[in-house]
Design an enzyme around this catalytic site. Structure first.
Site, PDB file in Angstrom:
ATOM      1  CB  SER A 118      -0.891   0.023   1.239  1.00 22.95           C
ATOM      2  OG  SER A 118      -1.428   1.338   1.378  1.00 22.95           O
TER       3      SER A 118
ATOM      4  CG  MET B 143     -11.255   2.824   2.555  1.00 26.08           C
ATOM      5  SD  MET B 143      -9.656   2.753   3.363  1.00 26.08           S
ATOM      6  CE  MET B 143      -8.613   2.911   1.915  1.00 26.08           C
TER       7      MET B 143
ATOM      8  CG  ASP C 221      -5.107   2.112   1.070  1.00 28.26           C
ATOM      9  OD1 ASP C 221      -6.064   1.328   0.950  1.00 28.26           O
ATOM     10  OD2 ASP C 221      -3.983   1.758   1.471  1.00 28.26           O
TER      11      ASP C 221
ATOM     12  CG  ASP D 186      -6.177  -3.118   3.204  1.00 28.43           C
ATOM     13  OD1 ASP D 186      -5.085  -2.867   3.737  1.00 28.43           O
ATOM     14  OD2 ASP D 186      -6.810  -2.303   2.505  1.00 28.43           O
TER      15      ASP D 186
ATOM     16  CG  HIS E 292      -3.871  -1.755  -1.612  1.00 29.35           C
ATOM     17  ND1 HIS E 292      -4.970  -2.518  -1.928  1.00 29.35           N
ATOM     18  CD2 HIS E 292      -4.239  -1.001  -0.548  1.00 29.35           C
ATOM     19  CE1 HIS E 292      -5.964  -2.236  -1.082  1.00 29.35           C
ATOM     20  NE2 HIS E 292      -5.542  -1.312  -0.236  1.00 29.35           N
TER      21      HIS E 292
ATOM     22  CG  MET F  53     -11.470  -3.439   5.473  1.00 31.96           C
ATOM     23  SD  MET F  53     -10.064  -2.898   4.468  1.00 31.96           S
ATOM     24  CE  MET F  53      -9.093  -1.965   5.654  1.00 31.96           C
TER      25      MET F  53
ATOM     26  CG  MET G  17      -8.320   6.761   2.907  1.00 34.64           C
ATOM     27  SD  MET G  17      -7.467   6.725   4.479  1.00 34.64           S
ATOM     28  CE  MET G  17      -6.593   5.143   4.319  1.00 34.64           C
TER      29      MET G  17
ATOM     30  CG  HIS H  37      -9.262  -0.176  -0.223  1.00 30.26           C
ATOM     31  ND1 HIS H  37      -8.608  -0.411   0.982  1.00 30.26           N
ATOM     32  CD2 HIS H  37     -10.582  -0.251   0.053  1.00 30.26           C
ATOM     33  CE1 HIS H  37      -9.509  -0.601   1.932  1.00 30.26           C
ATOM     34  NE2 HIS H  37     -10.709  -0.504   1.406  1.00 30.26           N
TER      35      HIS H  37
HETATM   36  C1  DX5 Z   1      -6.205   1.051   5.811  1.00 27.61           C
HETATM   37  C2  DX5 Z   1      -5.750   0.841   4.386  1.00 27.61           C
HETATM   38  C3  DX5 Z   1      -4.624  -0.131   4.273  1.00 27.61           C
HETATM   39  C4  DX5 Z   1      -3.402   0.288   4.995  1.00 27.61           C
HETATM   40  C5  DX5 Z   1      -2.620  -0.908   5.374  1.00 27.61           C
HETATM   41  O1  DX5 Z   1      -7.324   1.867   5.847  1.00 27.61           O
HETATM   42  O2  DX5 Z   1      -6.817   0.349   3.599  1.00 27.61           O
HETATM   43  O3  DX5 Z   1      -4.352  -0.478   2.930  1.00 27.61           O
HETATM   44  O4  DX5 Z   1      -2.603   1.174   4.296  1.00 27.61           O
HETATM   45  O5  DX5 Z   1      -1.545  -0.466   6.131  1.00 27.61           O
HETATM   46  P1  DX5 Z   1      -0.766  -1.406   7.133  1.00 27.61           P
HETATM   47  O6  DX5 Z   1      -0.204  -2.531   6.334  1.00 27.61           O
HETATM   48  O7  DX5 Z   1       0.285  -0.491   7.674  1.00 27.61           O
HETATM   49  O8  DX5 Z   1      -1.739  -1.877   8.172  1.00 27.61           O
HETATM   50 ZN    ZN Z   2      -6.414  -0.559   1.536  1.00 29.39          ZN
END
Ligand code: DX5
Ligand code: ZN
Length: 227
Positions: A12, A72, A39, A176, A37, A141, A41, A70
């Site tokens: 990620s 969110m 993320d 994840d 990956h 998750m 948000m 991904h």
């Molecule tokens: C969390 C994200 C993850 C996150 C994972 O909301 O969706 O992808 O970056 O990070 P680690 O591996 O540090 O838990």
């Molecule tokens: Zn993620």
């Protein structure tokens, strides 16, 4: 993209240097990442804010493997075309992000991407029972989404149940949150094939010391494959 159930490591870039995404993406791919990956948000569905379609389109120029996006965010549907144009290979939406995940998954596939559905830790595996023919990936998750570096929440029973529900369908199980060489084997043994890892991949490395990323990726992969 061809389907297989071999272990795939998806770093990620939430844990990368935000001022240097191009070189960070090249470094993790050169060091053995299978997917990248991303993320997304929105500061609304989750209490953190990252980047949107223009940034993701810029990442695309550097990703040679698979860009796994991904979301969110809520709502999802108004942004699906923008992420298709940005070049996402896989677009994952949260089941908790709105009342019409069935329609959302159809729209993601309709826009030419693989469709993923993500489940928060409090959501049951049964929630995807009627979605399995519409989805290419179920993301379980193992932290509450929003931040990297959180403590792993065990979801072994959920992953086992999902694996049984999926049967022979070509649906990936992605994990994840909190994946490292200690936790990844638990999820691989339960039936997961895609392991997202942020802090455990980027820890101790940099674009100037990318071999650390390689060692971190290999350690997670070896532990998962031995499970
Ligand atoms: C969390 C994200 C993850 C996150 C994972 O909301 O969706 O992808 O970056 O990070 P680690 O591996 O540090 O838990
Ligand atoms: Zn993620």
């Amino acid at each position: 993209m061809t389907f297989d159930r071999r272990i795939k490591i998806a770093p990620s870039i939430l844990s990368a240097d935000f001022a240097d995404f191009g070189r960070e993406i090249r470094a993790i791919e050169d060091q053995g990442a299978d997917w990248v990956h991303v993320d997304v948000m929105d500061g609304h569905f989750v209490p953190n804010l990252t980047f949107g379609p223009p940034a993701v389109a810029a990442f695309r120029k550097h990703v040679k493997t698979v860009m796994d996006v991904h979301l969110m965010i809520a709502p999802v549907d108004p942004y699906i075309d923008a992420y298709a144009k940005a070049g996402a290979d896989i677009l994952t939406a949260h089941i908790e992000a709105g009342p019409h995940i069935h329609r959302t998954l159809q729209a993601i596939r309709g826009a030419g991407m693989k469709a993923g559905v993500a489940l928060n830790p409090g959501t049951s595996a049964d929630a995807v029972e009627h979605l399995l023919d519409l989805t290419d990936l179920v993301c379980v998750m193992t932290v509450n989404p929003g931040f990297g570096g959180q403590k792993y929440i065990d979801m072994t029973a959920k992953v086992r149940r999902l694996r049984a529900m999926i049967g022979d369908r070509p649906v990936h199980i992605e994990i994840d949150g909190g994946m490292d060489p200690t936790t990844a084997p638990l999820m691989a043994a339960a039936g997961a094939d895609v392991l997202v890892a942020g802090s455990a991949v980027f820890k101790g490395g940099s674009v100037a010391a990318p071999e650390v990323y390689g060692a971190n990726i290999r350690a997670i992969r070896a532990a998962a494959e031995a499970a």
